[in-house]
Design a protein around this motif. Structure first.
Motif, PDB file in Angstrom:
ATOM      1  N   ALA A   1      62.429  40.912  21.183  1.00  0.00           N
ATOM      2  CA  ALA A   1      63.619  40.122  20.859  1.00  0.00           C
ATOM      3  C   ALA A   1      63.301  38.629  20.827  1.00  0.00           C
ATOM      4  CB  ALA A   1      64.723  40.401  21.875  1.00  0.00           C
ATOM      5  N   ARG A   2      62.481  38.166  21.738  1.00  0.00           N
ATOM      6  CA  ARG A   2      62.101  36.749  21.743  1.00  0.00           C
ATOM      7  C   ARG A   2      61.383  36.379  20.462  1.00  0.00           C
ATOM      8  NH1 ARG A   2      58.867  35.129  26.960  1.00  0.00           N
ATOM      9  NH2 ARG A   2      58.898  33.144  25.844  1.00  0.00           N
ATOM     10  N   SER A   3      60.507  37.271  20.013  1.00  0.00           N
ATOM     11  CA  SER A   3      59.762  37.015  18.787  1.00  0.00           C
ATOM     12  C   SER A   3      60.698  36.943  17.579  1.00  0.00           C
ATOM     13  CB  SER A   3      58.709  38.114  18.581  1.00  0.00           C
ATOM     14  OG  SER A   3      57.964  37.884  17.403  1.00  0.00           O
ATOM     15  N   HIS A   4      61.652  37.901  17.495  1.00  0.00           N
ATOM     16  CA  HIS A   4      62.615  37.897  16.392  1.00  0.00           C
ATOM     17  C   HIS A   4      63.547  36.679  16.466  1.00  0.00           C
ATOM     18  CE1 HIS A   4      61.783  41.646  14.336  1.00  0.00           C
ATOM     19  NE2 HIS A   4      61.742  42.295  15.473  1.00  0.00           N
TER      20      HIS A   4
ATOM     21  N   THR B   1      49.265  54.519  24.161  1.00  0.00           N
ATOM     22  CA  THR B   1      50.685  54.769  23.878  1.00  0.00           C
ATOM     23  C   THR B   1      51.489  53.478  23.980  1.00  0.00           C
ATOM     24  OG1 THR B   1      50.524  57.021  24.738  1.00  0.00           O
ATOM     25  CG2 THR B   1      52.730  56.057  24.591  1.00  0.00           C
ATOM     26  N   GLY B   2      51.190  52.688  25.006  1.00  0.00           N
ATOM     27  CA  GLY B   2      51.880  51.414  25.180  1.00  0.00           C
ATOM     28  C   GLY B   2      51.625  50.458  24.036  1.00  0.00           C
ATOM     29  N   ALA B   3      50.373  50.421  23.560  1.00  0.00           N
ATOM     30  CA  ALA B   3      50.033  49.537  22.447  1.00  0.00           C
ATOM     31  C   ALA B   3      50.801  49.927  21.189  1.00  0.00           C
ATOM     32  CB  ALA B   3      48.525  49.580  22.186  1.00  0.00           C
ATOM     33  N   LEU B   4      50.828  51.224  20.889  1.00  0.00           N
ATOM     34  CA  LEU B   4      51.546  51.706  19.711  1.00  0.00           C
ATOM     35  C   LEU B   4      53.048  51.495  19.860  1.00  0.00           C
ATOM     36  CD1 LEU B   4      51.506  53.139  16.998  1.00  0.00           C
ATOM     37  CD2 LEU B   4      51.491  55.334  18.193  1.00  0.00           C
ATOM     38  N   ALA B   5      53.556  51.730  21.060  1.00  0.00           N
ATOM     39  CA  ALA B   5      54.993  51.550  21.308  1.00  0.00           C
ATOM     40  C   ALA B   5      55.399  50.097  21.109  1.00  0.00           C
ATOM     41  CB  ALA B   5      55.334  52.012  22.722  1.00  0.00           C
ATOM     42  N   GLY B   6      54.558  49.175  21.534  1.00  0.00           N
ATOM     43  CA  GLY B   6      54.857  47.763  21.363  1.00  0.00           C
ATOM     44  C   GLY B   6      54.937  47.365  19.903  1.00  0.00           C
ATOM     45  N   VAL B   7      53.971  47.840  19.111  1.00  0.00           N
ATOM     46  CA  VAL B   7      53.978  47.545  17.681  1.00  0.00           C
ATOM     47  C   VAL B   7      55.246  48.090  17.034  1.00  0.00           C
ATOM     48  CG1 VAL B   7      52.846  48.002  15.466  1.00  0.00           C
ATOM     49  CG2 VAL B   7      51.471  47.429  17.470  1.00  0.00           C
ATOM     50  N   LEU B   8      55.606  49.330  17.385  1.00  0.00           N
ATOM     51  CA  LEU B   8      56.813  49.940  16.809  1.00  0.00           C
ATOM     52  C   LEU B   8      58.075  49.212  17.262  1.00  0.00           C
ATOM     53  CD1 LEU B   8      55.999  53.745  17.102  1.00  0.00           C
ATOM     54  CD2 LEU B   8      56.073  52.361  15.037  1.00  0.00           C
ATOM     55  N   ALA B   9      58.064  48.701  18.490  1.00  0.00           N
ATOM     56  CA  ALA B   9      59.232  47.970  18.984  1.00  0.00           C
ATOM     57  C   ALA B   9      59.498  46.745  18.123  1.00  0.00           C
ATOM     58  CB  ALA B   9      59.020  47.559  20.438  1.00  0.00           C
ATOM     59  N   GLY B  10      58.445  46.015  17.810  1.00  0.00           N
ATOM     60  CA  GLY B  10      58.607  44.832  16.981  1.00  0.00           C
ATOM     61  C   GLY B  10      58.846  45.163  15.528  1.00  0.00           C
ATOM     62  N   LEU B  11      58.183  46.204  15.030  1.00  0.00           N
ATOM     63  CA  LEU B  11      58.270  46.574  13.615  1.00  0.00           C
ATOM     64  C   LEU B  11      59.608  47.204  13.259  1.00  0.00           C
ATOM     65  CD1 LEU B  11      56.931  46.988  10.835  1.00  0.00           C
ATOM     66  CD2 LEU B  11      56.003  49.151  11.701  1.00  0.00           C
ATOM     67  N   LEU B  12      60.084  48.105  14.124  1.00  0.00           N
ATOM     68  CA  LEU B  12      61.271  48.897  13.803  1.00  0.00           C
ATOM     69  C   LEU B  12      62.447  48.648  14.725  1.00  0.00           C
ATOM     70  CD1 LEU B  12      59.450  52.295  13.140  1.00  0.00           C
ATOM     71  CD2 LEU B  12      60.095  50.566  11.471  1.00  0.00           C
ATOM     72  N   GLY B  13      62.274  47.835  15.766  1.00  0.00           N
ATOM     73  CA  GLY B  13      63.357  47.568  16.694  1.00  0.00           C
ATOM     74  C   GLY B  13      63.725  48.767  17.542  1.00  0.00           C
ATOM     75  N   VAL B  14      62.774  49.701  17.758  1.00  0.00           N
ATOM     76  CA  VAL B  14      63.103  50.946  18.451  1.00  0.00           C
ATOM     77  C   VAL B  14      62.772  50.927  19.937  1.00  0.00           C
ATOM     78  CG1 VAL B  14      62.856  52.348  16.385  1.00  0.00           C
ATOM     79  CG2 VAL B  14      60.858  51.944  17.825  1.00  0.00           C
ATOM     80  N   GLY B  15      62.202  49.841  20.450  1.00  0.00           N
ATOM     81  CA  GLY B  15      61.895  49.793  21.865  1.00  0.00           C
ATOM     82  C   GLY B  15      60.743  50.684  22.281  1.00  0.00           C
ATOM     83  N   GLY B  16      60.100  51.346  21.336  1.00  0.00           N
ATOM     84  CA  GLY B  16      58.936  52.170  21.641  1.00  0.00           C
ATOM     85  C   GLY B  16      59.235  53.557  22.135  1.00  0.00           C
ATOM     86  N   GLY B  17      60.481  53.839  22.503  1.00  0.00           N
ATOM     87  CA  GLY B  17      60.826  55.134  23.078  1.00  0.00           C
ATOM     88  C   GLY B  17      60.586  56.309  22.150  1.00  0.00           C
ATOM     89  N   ILE B  18      60.629  56.054  20.852  1.00  0.00           N
ATOM     90  CA  ILE B  18      60.420  57.118  19.881  1.00  0.00           C
ATOM     91  C   ILE B  18      59.026  57.722  20.008  1.00  0.00           C
ATOM     92  CG2 ILE B  18      59.533  55.705  17.980  1.00  0.00           C
ATOM     93  CD1 ILE B  18      62.228  58.429  17.745  1.00  0.00           C
ATOM     94  N   VAL B  19      58.074  56.956  20.535  1.00  0.00           N
ATOM     95  CA  VAL B  19      56.715  57.434  20.779  1.00  0.00           C
ATOM     96  C   VAL B  19      56.542  57.833  22.238  1.00  0.00           C
ATOM     97  CG1 VAL B  19      54.270  56.785  20.819  1.00  0.00           C
ATOM     98  CG2 VAL B  19      55.725  56.043  18.934  1.00  0.00           C
TER      99      VAL B  19
ATOM    100  N   SER C   1      56.601  42.580  15.274  1.00  0.00           N
ATOM    101  CA  SER C   1      57.616  41.680  14.733  1.00  0.00           C
ATOM    102  C   SER C   1      57.086  40.936  13.515  1.00  0.00           C
ATOM    103  CB  SER C   1      58.042  40.676  15.812  1.00  0.00           C
ATOM    104  OG  SER C   1      58.945  39.729  15.289  1.00  0.00           O
ATOM    105  N   LYS C   2      55.846  40.502  13.584  1.00  0.00           N
ATOM    106  CA  LYS C   2      55.221  39.800  12.454  1.00  0.00           C
ATOM    107  C   LYS C   2      55.110  40.720  11.237  1.00  0.00           C
ATOM    108  CE  LYS C   2      51.102  37.148  11.200  1.00  0.00           C
ATOM    109  NZ  LYS C   2      49.786  36.639  11.677  1.00  0.00           N
ATOM    110  N   LEU C   3      54.738  41.973  11.486  1.00  0.00           N
ATOM    111  CA  LEU C   3      54.619  42.938  10.399  1.00  0.00           C
ATOM    112  C   LEU C   3      55.976  43.216   9.752  1.00  0.00           C
ATOM    113  CD1 LEU C   3      52.137  45.549  11.938  1.00  0.00           C
ATOM    114  CD2 LEU C   3      51.658  43.944  10.080  1.00  0.00           C
ATOM    115  N   ALA C   4      57.030  43.250  10.584  1.00  0.00           N
ATOM    116  CA  ALA C   4      58.371  43.548  10.076  1.00  0.00           C
ATOM    117  C   ALA C   4      58.809  42.537   9.030  1.00  0.00           C
ATOM    118  CB  ALA C   4      59.378  43.580  11.227  1.00  0.00           C
ATOM    119  N   HIS C   5      58.397  41.297   9.204  1.00  0.00           N
ATOM    120  CA  HIS C   5      58.815  40.246   8.276  1.00  0.00           C
ATOM    121  C   HIS C   5      57.901  40.141   7.062  1.00  0.00           C
ATOM    122  CE1 HIS C   5      62.016  38.526  10.815  1.00  0.00           C
ATOM    123  NE2 HIS C   5      61.271  38.938  11.801  1.00  0.00           N
TER     124      HIS C   5
END
Length: 276
Positions: free
Chosen positions: A75-78, A18-36, A242-246
């Motif tokens: 945020a640091r990555s972005h 769950t943490g791994a998926l949440a991290g990817v979503l945080a960078g990809l969608l800016g959602v902080g992972g809470g949606i998962v 974050s990389k995927l988002a760009h």
């Protein structure tokens, strides 16, 4: 291997995934992972027979806690990519902070079903707006009036705190409605996540102190073991998102965002009406 040990290992692995998926979503969608994280924790606490009147608050509070390190990483990555709108962040951050603090404190008087319904209906509305071919456009620029410019970020902070989510779930579609570029909105939302999570977590900790029915090692409405397992992985996978988002175009980014919101909203609403 004893059944209890096997069960604990399975739960730990589930939280790490769950943490791994949440991290990817945080960078990809800016959602902080809470949606998962919120629905997964809600199911986990229900499985562990945590009382229903405590489970949702605990899921939201724990999710908010994990958003703090995940948002910092994202945020640091972005920021390194120059994608965060620093001017908007400076204007909205104080107001989002106030809204999130109020939302966290309100958790003391709102019951579990109300929190779940807020999560479900708001997420469903946002998902539909993001999924339609032409996203709703309210204005060609961000609100500039005292009321509009203040109410929007305060509302984002308050509802995000009550839903246990990062800033992206609400701020990305809101910013898009005001013709803000989606990639820049996602990047700036990753910083909003931190502004939301810190005061909201404080509110949920205060609200949950001395409440009966919480699992061991809970600090207010925050399950410390669950939070540690989730964010120990999410901080490592957020830069990947974050990389995927760009590398994705705006249309696909919006569609991915809408899909996750829609599925999560249906699951949370079902948990309320199904219990009836």
């Amino acid at each position: 291997m004893p059944y209890e040990t096997t069960l604990l290992i399975q739960l730990a692995v589930g939280l790490l995934v769950t943490g791994a998926l949440a991290g990817v979503l945080a960078g990809l969608l800016g959602v902080g992972g809470g949606i998962v994280i919120v629905p997964v924790l809600f199911l986990l606490f229900d499985f562990l027979q945590v009382p229903q009147e405590v489970a949702m608050h605990l899921a939201v509070g724990t999710s908010l806690c994990t958003i703090i390190p995940t948002s910092i990483s994202s945020a640091r990555s972005h920021y390194r990519r120059g994608a965060i709108d620093v001017s908007l962040l400076k204007r909205w951050a104080p107001l989002i902070f106030v809204g999130a603090l109020v939302g966290g404190l309100l958790s003391k008087v709102l019951n579990a079903e109300v929190l779940t319904l807020i999560f479900g209906f708001v997420a469903l509305a946002v998902a539909i707006n993001m999924a339609i071919p032409k996203t709703l456009v309210v204005s060609e620029s961000l609100p500039s009036g005292v009321v509009g410019a203040g109410a929007v970020p305060v509302g984002i902070g308050g509802f995000s705190a009550l839903m246990g989510i990062g800033g992206g779930t609400l701020s990305v579609p809101v910013l898009s409605a005001f013709s803000f570029p989606v990639h820049r909105a996602v990047a700036t939302a990753s910083a909003f996540g931190l502004v939301i999570a810190v005061p909201a977590v404080c509110g949920f900790i205060w609200s949950g102190l001395n409440v009966d029915g919480r699992p061991p090692y809970s600090f207010g409405y925050v399950s410390v073991p669950a939070a540690v397992l989730i964010f120990s992985v999410s901080v490592l996978t957020a830069p990947l998102g974050s990389k995927l988002a760009h590398s994705l175009n705006p249309a696909r980014l919006k569609l991915a965002f809408a899909l996750f919101l829609f599925l999560t909203a249906l699951r949370m609403l079902w948990s309320v009406f199904g219990m009836g």
